[in-house]
Design an enzyme around this catalytic site. Structure first.
Site, PDB file in Angstrom:
ATOM      1  N   GLU A 199      13.075   3.473   1.630  1.00 18.84           N
ATOM      2  CA  GLU A 199      12.282   3.887   2.807  1.00 18.84           C
ATOM      3  C   GLU A 199      13.069   3.727   4.116  1.00 18.84           C
ATOM      4  O   GLU A 199      12.475   3.663   5.186  1.00 18.84           O
ATOM      5  CB  GLU A 199      10.995   3.056   2.870  1.00 18.84           C
ATOM      6  CG  GLU A 199      10.124   3.117   1.617  1.00 18.84           C
ATOM      7  CD  GLU A 199       9.543   4.507   1.328  1.00 18.84           C
ATOM      8  OE1 GLU A 199       9.277   5.260   2.278  1.00 18.84           O
ATOM      9  OE2 GLU A 199       9.396   4.842   0.144  1.00 18.84           O
ATOM     10  N   SER A 230       5.139   9.212  -1.445  1.00 19.70           N
ATOM     11  CA  SER A 230       5.858   9.274  -2.725  1.00 19.70           C
ATOM     12  C   SER A 230       5.649   8.002  -3.547  1.00 19.70           C
ATOM     13  O   SER A 230       5.832   8.021  -4.765  1.00 19.70           O
ATOM     14  CB  SER A 230       7.352   9.513  -2.486  1.00 19.70           C
ATOM     15  OG  SER A 230       7.927   8.411  -1.842  1.00 19.70           O
ATOM     16  N   PHE A 271       0.854  -1.189   0.000  1.00 18.06           N
ATOM     17  CA  PHE A 271       0.000   0.000   0.000  1.00 18.06           C
ATOM     18  C   PHE A 271       0.892   1.242   0.000  1.00 18.06           C
ATOM     19  O   PHE A 271       1.720   1.416   0.893  1.00 18.06           O
ATOM     20  CB  PHE A 271      -0.911  -0.001   1.230  1.00 18.06           C
ATOM     21  CG  PHE A 271      -1.827   1.191   1.285  1.00 18.06           C
ATOM     22  CD1 PHE A 271      -2.958   1.252   0.497  1.00 18.06           C
ATOM     23  CD2 PHE A 271      -1.539   2.271   2.121  1.00 18.06           C
ATOM     24  CE1 PHE A 271      -3.802   2.367   0.527  1.00 18.06           C
ATOM     25  CE2 PHE A 271      -2.368   3.383   2.164  1.00 18.06           C
ATOM     26  CZ  PHE A 271      -3.509   3.427   1.357  1.00 18.06           C
ATOM     27  N   GLY A 272       0.707   2.113  -0.997  1.00 12.60           N
ATOM     28  CA  GLY A 272       1.467   3.370  -1.080  1.00 12.60           C
ATOM     29  C   GLY A 272       0.562   4.553  -0.803  1.00 12.60           C
ATOM     30  O   GLY A 272      -0.571   4.602  -1.305  1.00 12.60           O
ATOM     31  N   TYR A 273       1.046   5.504  -0.016  1.00 10.69           N
ATOM     32  CA  TYR A 273       0.225   6.672   0.342  1.00 10.69           C
ATOM     33  C   TYR A 273       0.990   7.985   0.224  1.00 10.69           C
ATOM     34  O   TYR A 273       0.412   9.058   0.396  1.00 10.69           O
ATOM     35  CB  TYR A 273      -0.317   6.519   1.780  1.00 10.69           C
ATOM     36  CG  TYR A 273       0.802   6.401   2.800  1.00 10.69           C
ATOM     37  CD1 TYR A 273       1.366   5.155   3.094  1.00 10.69           C
ATOM     38  CD2 TYR A 273       1.331   7.523   3.420  1.00 10.69           C
ATOM     39  CE1 TYR A 273       2.422   5.051   3.984  1.00 10.69           C
ATOM     40  CE2 TYR A 273       2.390   7.424   4.316  1.00 10.69           C
ATOM     41  CZ  TYR A 273       2.927   6.182   4.595  1.00 10.69           C
ATOM     42  OH  TYR A 273       3.983   6.082   5.464  1.00 10.69           O
TER      43      TYR A 273
HETATM   44  C1  SIN Z   1       4.614   5.702   0.949  1.00 13.93           C
HETATM   45  O1  SIN Z   1       4.635   6.458  -0.033  1.00 13.93           O
HETATM   46  O2  SIN Z   1       3.758   4.786   1.018  1.00 13.93           O
HETATM   47  C2  SIN Z   1       5.613   5.803   2.053  1.00 13.93           C
HETATM   48  C3  SIN Z   1       6.125   7.159   2.339  1.00 13.93           C
HETATM   49  C4  SIN Z   1       6.904   7.798   1.226  1.00 13.93           C
HETATM   50  O3  SIN Z   1       7.771   7.148   0.609  1.00 13.93           O
HETATM   51  O4  SIN Z   1       6.664   8.983   0.930  1.00 13.93           O
END
Ligand code: SIN
Length: 188
Positions: free
Chosen positions: A99, A28, A24-26
């Site tokens: 990350e 970047s 799940f990405g939220y």
């Molecule tokens: C994400 O995007 O899910 C994790 C946080 C990021 O890399 O900005």
């Protein structure tokens, strides 16, 4: 918790026994998709709110002048919209490095738009990590984001690209949108 979470993620959540994994990405991960995936679908997770409360030493700031990026904060009944990517486990060799500045990955339930639920991994930087910045006023956060830079570019670009990606997904986030308005004004 060590500053670099690569080894911790590989020890805590080994994935080698799996054929594929939902991620799940939220943040970047919505707009900088520098990894291969098998499938991608809009999805949401419940009980988490997206907040610009995590420091970035390695992408949008430096250890001396960290930028501000998103993490998830537990909030009952909050729903965080994002994208779910089905990837092969070897993809995490790259993602864990990307990350590494405080984010730990763990399995959590996620819901697709058709109501189907799966367990997938999400990267969250908790307040226990050394780079965590926590809350500040929107004005303070906007000034911080507008004028921070790191090896991956301007902190403002991280915010504005995230705001655009959420609008494109049809899931605008008030916290992100309000910061984007203020940062655009500051950069004018
Ligand atoms: C994400 O995007 O899910 C994790 C946080 C990021 O890399 O900005």
């Amino acid at each position: 918790m060590p500053n670099d979470t690569v080894a911790l993620n590989q020890q805590n959540t080994p994935l080698d026994h799996l054929d594929d994994v939902w991620l799940f990405g939220y943040g970047s991960l919505l707009y900088k998709v520098d990894f291969p995936y098998l499938e991608c679908q809009p999805a949401s997770i419940r009980g988490w709110a997206r907040r610009f409360w995590q420091g970035s030493h390695d992408h949008r700031g430096t250890p001396e002048a960290p930028g501000r990026v998103v993490t998830l904060i537990e909030e009952p009944n909050a729903v965080c919209h994002g994208l779910a990517y089905r990837v092969t486990p070897d993809t995490f060799a790259h993602l864990d490095v990307r990350e590494k500045n405080g984010y730990l990955r763990f399995f959590t339930p996620m819901t697709f738009n058709d109501g189907q639920q799966v367990e997938g991994l999400v990267y969250v930087a908790s307040e226990a990590n050394a780079a965590f910045l926590g809350p500040a006023s929107l004005t303070e956060m906007a000034r911080h984001i507008a004028f921070s830079h790191g090896p991956s570019g301007a902190n403002a670009d991280y915010l504005l690209q995230l705001d655009d990606a959420l609008a494109e997904l049809g899931a605008p986030d008030a916290h992100v949108a309000e910061l984007a308005i203020q940062v655009r004004q500051l950069l004018e």
